[in-house]
Write a protein that holds these residues in place. Structure first.
Motif, PDB file in Angstrom:
ATOM      1  N   THR A  83      48.930  45.254  38.356  1.00 57.54           N
ATOM      2  CA  THR A  83      50.251  44.781  39.042  1.00 57.54           C
ATOM      3  C   THR A  83      50.261  44.278  40.276  1.00 57.54           C
ATOM      4  O   THR A  83      50.379  43.092  40.870  1.00 57.54           O
ATOM      5  CB  THR A  83      51.083  45.826  39.018  1.00 57.54           C
ATOM      6  N   ASN A  84      49.324  45.117  41.552  1.00 57.49           N
ATOM      7  CA  ASN A  84      49.275  44.611  42.724  1.00 57.49           C
ATOM      8  C   ASN A  84      48.242  43.618  42.738  1.00 57.49           C
ATOM      9  O   ASN A  84      48.302  42.783  43.772  1.00 57.49           O
ATOM     10  CB  ASN A  84      48.665  45.797  43.402  1.00 57.49           C
ATOM     11  N   LEU A  85      47.662  43.372  42.124  1.00 59.56           N
ATOM     12  CA  LEU A  85      46.481  42.092  41.901  1.00 59.56           C
ATOM     13  C   LEU A  85      47.184  40.814  41.575  1.00 59.56           C
ATOM     14  O   LEU A  85      46.732  39.718  42.318  1.00 59.56           O
ATOM     15  CB  LEU A  85      45.167  42.419  41.137  1.00 59.56           C
ATOM     16  N   PHE A  86      48.034  41.102  40.588  1.00 57.23           N
ATOM     17  CA  PHE A  86      48.571  39.666  39.959  1.00 57.23           C
ATOM     18  C   PHE A  86      49.674  39.135  40.572  1.00 57.23           C
ATOM     19  O   PHE A  86      50.314  37.935  40.687  1.00 57.23           O
ATOM     20  CB  PHE A  86      48.588  39.965  38.457  1.00 57.23           C
ATOM     21  N   PHE A  87      50.536  39.985  41.376  1.00 60.93           N
ATOM     22  CA  PHE A  87      52.141  39.818  41.809  1.00 60.93           C
ATOM     23  C   PHE A  87      52.141  38.366  42.638  1.00 60.93           C
ATOM     24  O   PHE A  87      52.543  37.509  42.388  1.00 60.93           O
ATOM     25  CB  PHE A  87      52.534  41.069  42.400  1.00 60.93           C
ATOM     26  N   ARG A  88      51.441  38.417  43.563  1.00 63.28           N
ATOM     27  CA  ARG A  88      51.421  37.257  44.731  1.00 63.28           C
ATOM     28  C   ARG A  88      50.819  36.224  44.169  1.00 63.28           C
ATOM     29  O   ARG A  88      51.464  35.020  44.469  1.00 63.28           O
ATOM     30  CB  ARG A  88      51.000  37.731  45.912  1.00 63.28           C
ATOM     31  N   GLU A  89      49.687  36.159  43.386  1.00 61.92           N
ATOM     32  CA  GLU A  89      49.303  34.941  42.679  1.00 61.92           C
ATOM     33  C   GLU A  89      50.174  34.565  41.858  1.00 61.92           C
ATOM     34  O   GLU A  89      50.173  33.325  41.376  1.00 61.92           O
ATOM     35  CB  GLU A  89      47.900  35.315  42.134  1.00 61.92           C
ATOM     36  N   ALA A 127      45.082  43.385  29.390  1.00 58.84           N
ATOM     37  CA  ALA A 127      44.633  42.580  30.503  1.00 58.84           C
ATOM     38  C   ALA A 127      44.515  43.093  31.785  1.00 58.84           C
ATOM     39  O   ALA A 127      43.791  42.540  32.685  1.00 58.84           O
ATOM     40  CB  ALA A 127      45.986  41.532  30.397  1.00 58.84           C
ATOM     41  N   PHE A 128      45.172  44.358  31.845  1.00 59.24           N
ATOM     42  CA  PHE A 128      45.042  44.822  33.161  1.00 59.24           C
ATOM     43  C   PHE A 128      44.018  46.109  33.206  1.00 59.24           C
ATOM     44  O   PHE A 128      43.931  46.919  34.169  1.00 59.24           O
ATOM     45  CB  PHE A 128      46.432  45.567  33.660  1.00 59.24           C
ATOM     46  N   HIS A 147      39.807  43.502  36.345  1.00 61.80           N
ATOM     47  CA  HIS A 147      40.663  43.450  37.686  1.00 61.80           C
ATOM     48  C   HIS A 147      40.077  42.352  38.608  1.00 61.80           C
ATOM     49  O   HIS A 147      40.713  41.710  39.404  1.00 61.80           O
ATOM     50  CB  HIS A 147      40.369  44.647  38.308  1.00 61.80           C
ATOM     51  N   GLY A 148      38.885  41.816  38.464  1.00 66.06           N
ATOM     52  CA  GLY A 148      38.218  40.728  39.158  1.00 66.06           C
ATOM     53  C   GLY A 148      38.829  39.326  38.769  1.00 66.06           C
ATOM     54  O   GLY A 148      38.763  38.466  39.640  1.00 66.06           O
ATOM     55  N   ILE A 149      39.184  39.110  37.674  1.00 68.14           N
ATOM     56  CA  ILE A 149      39.774  38.177  37.204  1.00 68.14           C
ATOM     57  C   ILE A 149      41.214  37.854  37.061  1.00 68.14           C
ATOM     58  O   ILE A 149      41.965  36.744  36.949  1.00 68.14           O
ATOM     59  CB  ILE A 149      39.365  37.640  35.761  1.00 68.14           C
ATOM     60  N   ILE A 150      42.156  39.113  37.465  1.00 69.24           N
ATOM     61  CA  ILE A 150      43.566  39.199  37.279  1.00 69.24           C
ATOM     62  C   ILE A 150      44.018  38.300  38.324  1.00 69.24           C
ATOM     63  O   ILE A 150      45.203  37.522  37.992  1.00 69.24           O
ATOM     64  CB  ILE A 150      44.031  40.646  37.583  1.00 69.24           C
TER      65      ILE A 150
END
Length: 296
Positions: A12-18, A126-127, A132-135
């Motif tokens: 969640t933290n990895l995808f949110f801003r992107e 997906a998570f 995580h590297g491609i999220i």
């Protein structure tokens, strides 16, 4: 394979801003005119708080207008997980209200709702840590798709406003006989809105709304012949008609007719030009008449 809550929090933290960046760049590049005319149709253009509610089996995302972009992860308690699991047979909006209560926000503050499955195309892993590297890159693409979806909704909203003054009379056959035969308010509303759009010459809106009414017909048949308790949590024309065919409620010819409607709907919804012919709308509307007369 079930993905742990910790993995989903990190994802969640990895995808949110992107996700927000992909959404906003897409709107600026392709939909700026629509945004300038109706900014509320693109809610994620404003600073956004995203609540991520992590249940045992999945994660739900609630987007709230805020003063800055940020994410809050909420891990459901054992009691909340149990209560949610006991709600599988209730309507979607009741489960949504429960998730909203977990976030301690008013329902009218929520500008968008998503689940992990919605974002990842029904892939709940997906998570997973190995992804995580491609999220971040995936999150950007998910944001672009969300902007495309909001533009489609914007088009339908504009079309509906334009069709309010148009009649629901159809020149090719009597729609009252069709709606009376089904005797369902949701279907009547969807079908009549499709006809209004057709009469206004808005064939894209007509085709998409007519296809929604086909999905409603499949749901009604499923509930009648198979049972409401067995209705899938996520249902579409395709998975409903597959079950109806397996139970011999629809025959081979009708099965392929309904799949053809779905393919036509998909082609219409993803048209690069946005142009839809009168014939396309008439094909879907005419097929609805055949479905109703054959199965209701």
């Amino acid at each position: 394979m079930r993905i742990s809550v910790d993995e989903r929090i990190q994802g969640t933290n990895l995808f949110f801003r992107e996700y927000l960046e992909g959404y906003r760049q897409r709107v600026h590049k392709y939909y700026s005119d629509a945004f300038n005319k109706r900014s509320d149709s693109f809610p994620l253009m404003k600073p956004t708080l995203m609540f991520a509610v992590h249940l045992d089996k999945t994660t739900f995302f609630l987007f709230i207008e805020s003063d800055q972009d940020h994410v809050e992860n909420i891990v459901a308690t054992d009691e909340q997980n149990q209560e949610y699991n006991e709600m599988m047979s209730v309507p979607d909006h009741i489960r949504e209200e429960y998730i909203t209560q977990i976030c301690s926000v008013a329902g009218n503050k929520v500008i968008k709702r998503k689940s992990l499955n919605d974002l990842a195309g029904l892939s709940s892993n997906a998570f997973a840590r190995k992804h995580h590297g491609i999220i971040p890159g995936a999150g950007f693409k998910w944001g672009e798709k969300e902007a495309d979806w909001d533009y489609r909704v914007y088009q339908l909203e504009i079309a509906i406003v334009k069709t309010v003054k148009f009649s629901a009379d159809f020149p090719l056959f009597d729609i009252d006989a069709i709606t009376a035969r089904v005797n369902d308010d949701q279907f009547r509303y969807e079908f009549e809105e499709s006809i209004k759009a057709y009469n206004a010459g808005l064939y894209l809106a007509s085709s998409i709304t007519a296809a929604v009414s086909v999905e409603t017909l499949m749901k009604l048949l499923f509930i009648k012949h198979i049972g409401k308790s067995r209705l899938p949590q996520k249902y579409f024309i395709t998975n409903l008609v597959e079950e109806l065919k397996a139970k011999e409620i629809v025959d081979e010819k009708m099965y392929h007719r309904i799949l053809s409607i779905n393919q036509l709907r998909r082609g219409v919804a993803h048209s690069k030009t946005g142009k839809v012919e009168q014939w396309d709308a008439e094909q879907i509307i005419g097929s609805i008449k055949i479905i109703v007369e054959s199965l209701f």
